[in-house]
Design a protein around this motif. Structure first.
Motif, PDB file in Angstrom:
ATOM      1  N   GLU A 107       0.255  -0.755  -1.413  1.00  0.00           N
ATOM      2  CA  GLU A 107       0.029  -0.801   0.034  1.00  0.00           C
ATOM      3  C   GLU A 107       0.597   0.435   0.724  1.00  0.00           C
ATOM      4  OE1 GLU A 107       0.074  -5.675   0.686  1.00  0.00           O
ATOM      5  OE2 GLU A 107       1.917  -4.488   0.890  1.00  0.00           O
ATOM      6  N   LEU A 108       1.819   0.824   0.341  1.00  0.00           N
ATOM      7  CA  LEU A 108       2.440   1.991   0.971  1.00  0.00           C
ATOM      8  C   LEU A 108       1.699   3.268   0.600  1.00  0.00           C
ATOM      9  CD1 LEU A 108       6.231   1.133   0.503  1.00  0.00           C
ATOM     10  CD2 LEU A 108       4.895   1.062   2.627  1.00  0.00           C
ATOM     11  N   ARG A 109       1.304   3.378  -0.658  1.00  0.00           N
ATOM     12  CA  ARG A 109       0.565   4.566  -1.079  1.00  0.00           C
ATOM     13  C   ARG A 109      -0.764   4.663  -0.345  1.00  0.00           C
ATOM     14  NH1 ARG A 109      -1.211   4.925  -7.201  1.00  0.00           N
ATOM     15  NH2 ARG A 109      -2.514   3.219  -6.448  1.00  0.00           N
ATOM     16  N   TYR A 110      -1.418   3.536  -0.166  1.00  0.00           N
ATOM     17  CA  TYR A 110      -2.692   3.534   0.547  1.00  0.00           C
ATOM     18  C   TYR A 110      -2.494   3.978   1.987  1.00  0.00           C
ATOM     19  CZ  TYR A 110      -7.319   2.037   2.034  1.00  0.00           C
ATOM     20  OH  TYR A 110      -8.595   2.017   2.532  1.00  0.00           O
ATOM     21  N   ALA A 111      -1.444   3.487   2.644  1.00  0.00           N
ATOM     22  CA  ALA A 111      -1.177   3.874   4.025  1.00  0.00           C
ATOM     23  C   ALA A 111      -0.951   5.368   4.153  1.00  0.00           C
ATOM     24  CB  ALA A 111       0.041   3.112   4.554  1.00  0.00           C
ATOM     25  N   ALA A 112      -0.386   5.970   3.106  1.00  0.00           N
ATOM     26  CA  ALA A 112      -0.063   7.398   3.151  1.00  0.00           C
ATOM     27  C   ALA A 112      -1.189   8.290   2.660  1.00  0.00           C
ATOM     28  CB  ALA A 112       1.181   7.672   2.307  1.00  0.00           C
ATOM     29  N   THR A 113      -2.227   7.707   2.076  1.00  0.00           N
ATOM     30  CA  THR A 113      -3.272   8.535   1.465  1.00  0.00           C
ATOM     31  C   THR A 113      -4.654   8.108   1.953  1.00  0.00           C
ATOM     32  OG1 THR A 113      -3.216   7.087  -0.500  1.00  0.00           O
ATOM     33  CG2 THR A 113      -1.846   9.081  -0.544  1.00  0.00           C
ATOM     34  N   ARG A 150      -7.937  -7.316 -13.729  1.00  0.00           N
ATOM     35  CA  ARG A 150      -7.156  -6.584 -12.744  1.00  0.00           C
ATOM     36  C   ARG A 150      -6.693  -7.537 -11.648  1.00  0.00           C
ATOM     37  NH1 ARG A 150     -11.289  -2.907 -14.063  1.00  0.00           N
ATOM     38  NH2 ARG A 150     -10.661  -0.728 -14.319  1.00  0.00           N
ATOM     39  N   ASP A 151      -5.545  -7.216 -11.091  1.00  0.00           N
ATOM     40  CA  ASP A 151      -5.170  -7.820  -9.831  1.00  0.00           C
ATOM     41  C   ASP A 151      -5.922  -7.088  -8.732  1.00  0.00           C
ATOM     42  OD1 ASP A 151      -3.304  -9.830 -10.565  1.00  0.00           O
ATOM     43  OD2 ASP A 151      -1.806  -8.272 -10.968  1.00  0.00           O
ATOM     44  N   VAL A 152      -6.289  -7.814  -7.692  1.00  0.00           N
ATOM     45  CA  VAL A 152      -7.028  -7.228  -6.587  1.00  0.00           C
ATOM     46  C   VAL A 152      -6.176  -7.318  -5.325  1.00  0.00           C
ATOM     47  CG1 VAL A 152      -9.164  -7.273  -5.251  1.00  0.00           C
ATOM     48  CG2 VAL A 152      -9.173  -7.990  -7.654  1.00  0.00           C
ATOM     49  N   PHE A 153      -5.862  -6.177  -4.743  1.00  0.00           N
ATOM     50  CA  PHE A 153      -5.080  -6.125  -3.515  1.00  0.00           C
ATOM     51  C   PHE A 153      -5.980  -5.661  -2.380  1.00  0.00           C
ATOM     52  CE2 PHE A 153      -1.479  -4.870  -6.575  1.00  0.00           C
ATOM     53  CZ  PHE A 153      -1.194  -6.207  -6.841  1.00  0.00           C
ATOM     54  N   VAL A 154      -6.064  -6.445  -1.332  1.00  0.00           N
ATOM     55  CA  VAL A 154      -6.901  -6.104  -0.176  1.00  0.00           C
ATOM     56  C   VAL A 154      -6.036  -5.397   0.865  1.00  0.00           C
ATOM     57  CG1 VAL A 154      -8.443  -6.958   1.612  1.00  0.00           C
ATOM     58  CG2 VAL A 154      -8.381  -8.085  -0.634  1.00  0.00           C
ATOM     59  N   MET A 155      -6.451  -4.202   1.243  1.00  0.00           N
ATOM     60  CA  MET A 155      -5.710  -3.414   2.208  1.00  0.00           C
ATOM     61  C   MET A 155      -6.037  -3.858   3.642  1.00  0.00           C
ATOM     62  SD  MET A 155      -3.920  -1.418   0.260  1.00  0.00           S
ATOM     63  CE  MET A 155      -3.821  -2.868  -0.825  1.00  0.00           C
ATOM     64  N   PRO A 156      -5.206  -3.474   4.615  1.00  0.00           N
ATOM     65  CA  PRO A 156      -5.440  -3.920   5.996  1.00  0.00           C
ATOM     66  C   PRO A 156      -6.826  -3.588   6.531  1.00  0.00           C
ATOM     67  CG  PRO A 156      -3.243  -2.990   5.800  1.00  0.00           C
ATOM     68  CD  PRO A 156      -3.928  -2.741   4.498  1.00  0.00           C
ATOM     69  N   ASP A 157      -7.438  -2.494   6.048  1.00  0.00           N
ATOM     70  CA  ASP A 157      -8.769  -2.128   6.541  1.00  0.00           C
ATOM     71  C   ASP A 157      -9.891  -2.755   5.729  1.00  0.00           C
ATOM     72  OD1 ASP A 157      -8.673  -0.707   4.178  1.00  0.00           O
ATOM     73  OD2 ASP A 157      -8.800   1.284   5.103  1.00  0.00           O
TER      74      ASP A 157
END
Length: 318
Positions: free
Chosen positions: A185-191, A150-157
């Motif tokens: 990233e956008l989906r995470y910000a909204a959910t 998997r690719d791993v994306f780290v969110m701002p939090d």
């Protein structure tokens, strides 16, 4: 096997009621984007799932796992704690709604067998590899044997989002979404990002914290020490039914009486301390702050979802 596999997780779109106290001119556009994106995301998930099936059919598979529909109404921001029982009358009638009483017993949903589950194990394994890639027990990001690349994306939090790298699912996602990282990233910000930020900030609110401390003290004085929130309370209520023979009417009734008694104390302490009102007020304030602060991301989330849905529909029709 019912599956919905969109980018390794299905996150909820957070609809917000138009008459919510958090509504202000500063965040109305964010609110409108959230509500619009919720419906778009549901449709996008449906089309993506069909595109996954189409891709797998190209690999020779004719039977596909069932895809459960996404219900946007179930993907709302987390409610403040201490939300059940709703009031004293509710507590006296239903307790925590976990007992076996007929009036609160859940209705069993009849689920038809998924034909995919009847496939031989080897076929299902091959299908999984074709959909999301082969297993990789040496992968360092996760330690579970057989886990996949998997690719791993780290969110701002600091939270991490994982996206499959191989197979029909990630290939389709890249074709439809383009910038997968930006979409995540956008989906995470909204959910989930919204849920986590608002929940944590509301829980740390001084007024809400003081009210919760008063409620905890009240519950301890009523004979329920150690109960710190509605989750603890529900677990304690569930414990009354442990090792109870459901065929023993007297034993079940005694357990239910204990549940009701605790729920009544819970509701009375909530009324006395006004803890739910304090939590809800803090929640609304923090939600308004989040919507205003993240307006650009939330508007972008709607636009990205709509553009992705258009591309997905075009791909499905081709």
């Amino acid at each position: 096997m019912a599956v919905t596999v969109v980018l390794a997780l299905v996150a909820g779109c957070t609809p917000v009621a138009a008459d919510d106290p958090a509504s202000t001119p500063a965040n109305d556009e964010s609110r409108a984007s959230l509500n619009a994106a919720a419906g778009v995301y549901v449709r996008l998930v449906d089309v993506l799932n069909r595109l996954y099936d189409k891709c797998m059919a190209g690999k020779g598979f004719t039977v596909h796992p069932r895809h459960e529909p996404v219900d946007p109404a179930s993907f709302t921001a987390k409610e403040p704690p201490l939300d059940r029982p709703e009031n004293l009358d509710d507590a006296r009638k239903y307790g925590y709604r976990i007992s076996a009483a007929p009036e609160v017993a859940p209705t069993e949903k009849v689920v038809e067998p998924d034909p995919f589950d009847a496939q031989p194990e080897e076929v299902r394994r091959q299908y999984a590899e074709g959909l999301t890639g082969p297993g990789n027990p040496n992968r360092g990001e996760r330690t579970r044997p057989g886990d996949k690349e998997r690719d791993v994306f780290v969110m701002p939090d600091g939270n991490k989002q994982f996206v499959y790298k191989q197979g029909c699912q990630p290939e389709t996602d890249r074709a439809v979404l383009g910038d997968v990282k930006r979409f995540v990233e956008l989906r995470y910000a909204a959910t989930s990002g919204l849920d986590h930020a608002v929940h944590n900030a509301a829980a740390a609110d001084p007024g809400a914290s003081a009210a919760r401390a008063a409620w905890i003290s009240c519950m301890s004085g009523r004979g329920y020490p150690g109960v710190t929130d509605s989750v603890d309370a529900a677990r304690k209520a569930e414990s009354y039914y442990e090792n109870v023979d459901q065929a023993n009417a007297d034993a079940v009734r005694q357990a239910r009486d204990s549940e009701i008694e605790q729920a009544v104390a819970h509701a009375q302490c909530a009324e006395q301390t006004r803890v739910n009102e304090a939590l809800q007020a803090a929640w609304n304030r923090e939600l308004a702050t989040y919507l205003a602060t993240h307006e650009a991301d939330l508007v972008a989330w709607q636009e990205f979802s709509e553009a992705s849905l258009t591309r997905a529909q075009q791909m499905l029709a081709s």
